[in-house]
Scaffold this motif. Structure first.
Motif, PDB file in Angstrom:
ATOM      1  N   VAL A 252      -6.818   0.647   1.108  1.00 30.01           N
ATOM      2  CA  VAL A 252      -7.229   1.564   0.037  1.00 30.01           C
ATOM      3  C   VAL A 252      -8.511   2.296   0.446  1.00 30.01           C
ATOM      4  O   VAL A 252      -8.626   3.518   0.297  1.00 30.01           O
ATOM      5  CB  VAL A 252      -7.441   0.799  -1.293  1.00 30.01           C
ATOM      6  CG1 VAL A 252      -8.091   1.706  -2.346  1.00 30.01           C
ATOM      7  CG2 VAL A 252      -6.111   0.262  -1.807  1.00 30.01           C
TER       8      VAL A 252
ATOM      9  N   ARG B  72       1.375   1.487  -9.403  1.00 31.55           N
ATOM     10  CA  ARG B  72       0.358   1.807 -10.406  1.00 31.55           C
ATOM     11  C   ARG B  72       1.008   2.449 -11.629  1.00 31.55           C
ATOM     12  O   ARG B  72       0.644   2.162 -12.764  1.00 31.55           O
ATOM     13  CB  ARG B  72      -0.693   2.736  -9.803  1.00 31.55           C
ATOM     14  CG  ARG B  72      -1.992   2.686 -10.579  1.00 31.55           C
ATOM     15  CD  ARG B  72      -3.157   3.125  -9.787  1.00 31.55           C
ATOM     16  NE  ARG B  72      -2.966   4.487  -9.301  1.00 31.55           N
ATOM     17  CZ  ARG B  72      -3.889   5.148  -8.600  1.00 31.55           C
ATOM     18  NH1 ARG B  72      -5.028   4.563  -8.314  1.00 31.55           N
ATOM     19  NH2 ARG B  72      -3.679   6.366  -8.193  1.00 31.55           N
ATOM     20  N   ARG B  73       1.997   3.314 -11.381  1.00 35.07           N
ATOM     21  CA  ARG B  73       2.683   3.981 -12.496  1.00 35.07           C
ATOM     22  C   ARG B  73       3.421   2.980 -13.378  1.00 35.07           C
ATOM     23  O   ARG B  73       3.565   3.184 -14.572  1.00 35.07           O
ATOM     24  CB  ARG B  73       3.671   5.028 -11.952  1.00 35.07           C
ATOM     25  CG  ARG B  73       3.100   6.437 -12.000  1.00 35.07           C
ATOM     26  CD  ARG B  73       4.152   7.438 -11.567  1.00 35.07           C
ATOM     27  NE  ARG B  73       4.297   7.446 -10.120  1.00 35.07           N
ATOM     28  CZ  ARG B  73       5.470   7.460  -9.485  1.00 35.07           C
ATOM     29  NH1 ARG B  73       6.604   7.471 -10.169  1.00 35.07           N
ATOM     30  NH2 ARG B  73       5.520   7.473  -8.176  1.00 35.07           N
TER      31      ARG B  73
ATOM     32  N   PHE C 113       1.990   1.929  -3.410  1.00 37.97           N
ATOM     33  CA  PHE C 113       0.903   1.754  -4.377  1.00 37.97           C
ATOM     34  C   PHE C 113       1.032   2.689  -5.578  1.00 37.97           C
ATOM     35  O   PHE C 113       0.874   2.266  -6.732  1.00 37.97           O
ATOM     36  CB  PHE C 113      -0.439   1.985  -3.673  1.00 37.97           C
ATOM     37  CG  PHE C 113      -1.639   1.658  -4.508  1.00 37.97           C
ATOM     38  CD1 PHE C 113      -1.618   0.601  -5.405  1.00 37.97           C
ATOM     39  CD2 PHE C 113      -2.803   2.405  -4.388  1.00 37.97           C
ATOM     40  CE1 PHE C 113      -2.731   0.288  -6.162  1.00 37.97           C
ATOM     41  CE2 PHE C 113      -3.922   2.105  -5.148  1.00 37.97           C
ATOM     42  CZ  PHE C 113      -3.884   1.056  -6.035  1.00 37.97           C
ATOM     43  N   GLU C 114       1.339   3.972  -5.338  1.00 35.81           N
ATOM     44  CA  GLU C 114       1.452   4.948  -6.435  1.00 35.81           C
ATOM     45  C   GLU C 114       2.504   4.510  -7.446  1.00 35.81           C
ATOM     46  O   GLU C 114       2.284   4.519  -8.653  1.00 35.81           O
ATOM     47  CB  GLU C 114       1.809   6.323  -5.868  1.00 35.81           C
ATOM     48  CG  GLU C 114       0.624   7.255  -5.769  1.00 35.81           C
ATOM     49  CD  GLU C 114      -0.291   7.185  -6.997  1.00 35.81           C
ATOM     50  OE1 GLU C 114      -1.453   6.761  -6.828  1.00 35.81           O
ATOM     51  OE2 GLU C 114       0.145   7.521  -8.124  1.00 35.81           O
TER      52      GLU C 114
ATOM     53  N   TYR D 145       0.831  -1.201   0.000  1.00 34.85           N
ATOM     54  CA  TYR D 145       0.000   0.000   0.000  1.00 34.85           C
ATOM     55  C   TYR D 145       0.871   1.258   0.000  1.00 34.85           C
ATOM     56  O   TYR D 145       0.590   2.228  -0.702  1.00 34.85           O
ATOM     57  CB  TYR D 145      -0.951   0.012   1.209  1.00 34.85           C
ATOM     58  CG  TYR D 145      -1.755   1.275   1.285  1.00 34.85           C
ATOM     59  CD1 TYR D 145      -2.848   1.468   0.438  1.00 34.85           C
ATOM     60  CD2 TYR D 145      -1.403   2.305   2.151  1.00 34.85           C
ATOM     61  CE1 TYR D 145      -3.573   2.649   0.466  1.00 34.85           C
ATOM     62  CE2 TYR D 145      -2.123   3.479   2.188  1.00 34.85           C
ATOM     63  CZ  TYR D 145      -3.212   3.645   1.351  1.00 34.85           C
ATOM     64  OH  TYR D 145      -3.920   4.814   1.371  1.00 34.85           O
TER      65      TYR D 145
ATOM     66  N   ALA E 118       2.588  -0.287 -13.875  1.00 39.07           N
ATOM     67  CA  ALA E 118       1.782  -1.512 -14.010  1.00 39.07           C
ATOM     68  C   ALA E 118       2.142  -2.326 -15.258  1.00 39.07           C
ATOM     69  O   ALA E 118       2.286  -3.546 -15.178  1.00 39.07           O
ATOM     70  CB  ALA E 118       0.297  -1.156 -14.019  1.00 39.07           C
TER      71      ALA E 118
END
Lengths: 238, 117
Positions: free
Chosen positions: B41, A96-97, A92-93, A89, A99
């Motif tokens: 989240v 995601r960038r 996470f950013e 978590y 992926a």
């Protein structure tokens, strides 16, 4: 001498002895690892396992008797896997960038792990049991055992090969990565986690939290990818 | 602390139940990890006490593999009788997998940096 024997027999009957020995062996392994200047070749899991196997063989203790105590440590593997959600978590950013990069690297890595192990094992006349147990060697133990069972391998041999792969990957992985000039912590973590699951992930966390998070992610995704890909590949090659 | 340890165990328990009843090919704890991730989240941050529990568990991750690793003593004979195929496959395949995965990932990283200029 007889007194000592009696004490040993008395202590062996309780889970406390083997629980304590497991922790002590790991502490010794960690101490040697630190004394070596955190050299990845002095892997604490490897050292602890070697010490304990030697001790059990010398004292004539069976693995079952040992595991009665050690299972309390083993049990925590499940909660620790769940806890990987926290570093994931936090990163996470970043994840995601990247992926697409993660998906492509992971799928290629997963296929490399399966196909290279099967090809080499086959060319060197490995038995069917060995091949079926080797194919899932890069996957975290509980999933690997399930996959291997479906292929007709030996689940307990698979568990051992998985651990040996994890230890080996954690020992040589950082050296290999440095040798081929990979410094990006995300790439280092993804490589370690795809090839050597949880033990590689533990090692990656010692480098950076980013490497650890990417390694934990790779471990989970590789378990999923192999569970889907390997039975299909196995059907094609046998 | 205790509340978050209970949360972690509950995620694992839910994960075990979900994989069992849906017949998923992944282990319960991995599904549990997804559940805890979803919780984070939704919440939008990591509670300090959960971080403490998770970081403590993960700081000792290597230790947790020791009991299963000692199981190698059960298979000494089989491994010794096929030392070459098992050893070579394991060593070469592991090095290759680490190198291939990391190289592709690093290549994407460098390309991304180049695009950003």
């Amino acid at each position: 001498m007889d007194d000592l024997r009696d004490i040993w027999v008395y202590l062996s009957a309780s889970p406390l002895l083997h629980l304590t020995l497991t922790l002590a062996a790991f502490l010794i392994g960690t101490l040697v690892y630190k004394k070596s200047g955190s050299n990845s070749l002095a892997n604490p899991v490897f050292l602890a396992v070697a010490l304990l196997v030697a001790l059990l063989l010398v004292t004539g203790t069976s693995y079952q008797d040992y595991f009665d105590g050690a299972q309390f440590v083993h049990f925590l593997l499940g909660p620790a896997t769940v806890a990987l959600a926290v570093p994931l978590y936090r990163q996470f950013e970043r994840i995601r960038r990247s992926a697409v990069a993660i998906a492509v690297s992971l799928l290629t890595g997963s296929l490399t792990a399966i196909l290279s192990a099967l090809t080499i094992g086959y060319l060197l006349d490995g038995s069917r049991d060995a091949l079926a147990s080797l194919a899932a060697k890069s996957v975290t133990a509980p999933v690997a055992m399930g996959i291997s069972e479906r292929l007709g391998g030996l689940p307990s041999l698979t568990a051992v090969l998985v651990i040996v792969t994890g230890i080996f990957g954690a020992m040589v992985g950082p050296l290999v990565l440095t040798l081929i000039g990979i410094r990006d912590p995300a790439a280092r973590g993804l490589g370690l986690g795809t090839a050597s699951h949880g033990i590689g992930t533990a090692r990656a966390f010692q480098e950076t939290e980013i490497a650890g998070a990417f390694s934990g992610l790779a471990m989970g995704l590789n378990a999923l990818a192999t569970a889907i890909l390997l039975p299909l590949i196995w059907r094609l090659v046998t | 602390m205790l509340a978050y340890l209970t949360l972690i165990f509950s995620c694992q328990l839910a994960g075990e139940l979900i994989t069992h009843f849906l017949g998923l090919p992944v282990p319960g704890p991995v599904v549990g990890m997804v559940l805890l991730f979803a919780f984070l989240v939704l919440r939008g941050s990591v509670p300090a006490d959960l971080a403490k529990v998770a970081d403590t568990l993960l700081a000792h991750l290597s230790l947790l593999f020791v009991p299963a690793g000692v199981g190698v003593m059960l298979h000494f004979r089989l491994i010794a009788s096929e030392a070459l195929p098992i050893g070579a496959a394991l060593i070469v395949s592991t090095i290759l997998t680490i190198a291939v995965t990391a190289t592709i990932m690093a290549w994407f990283g460098r390309r991304g940096d180049a695009e950003k200029g």
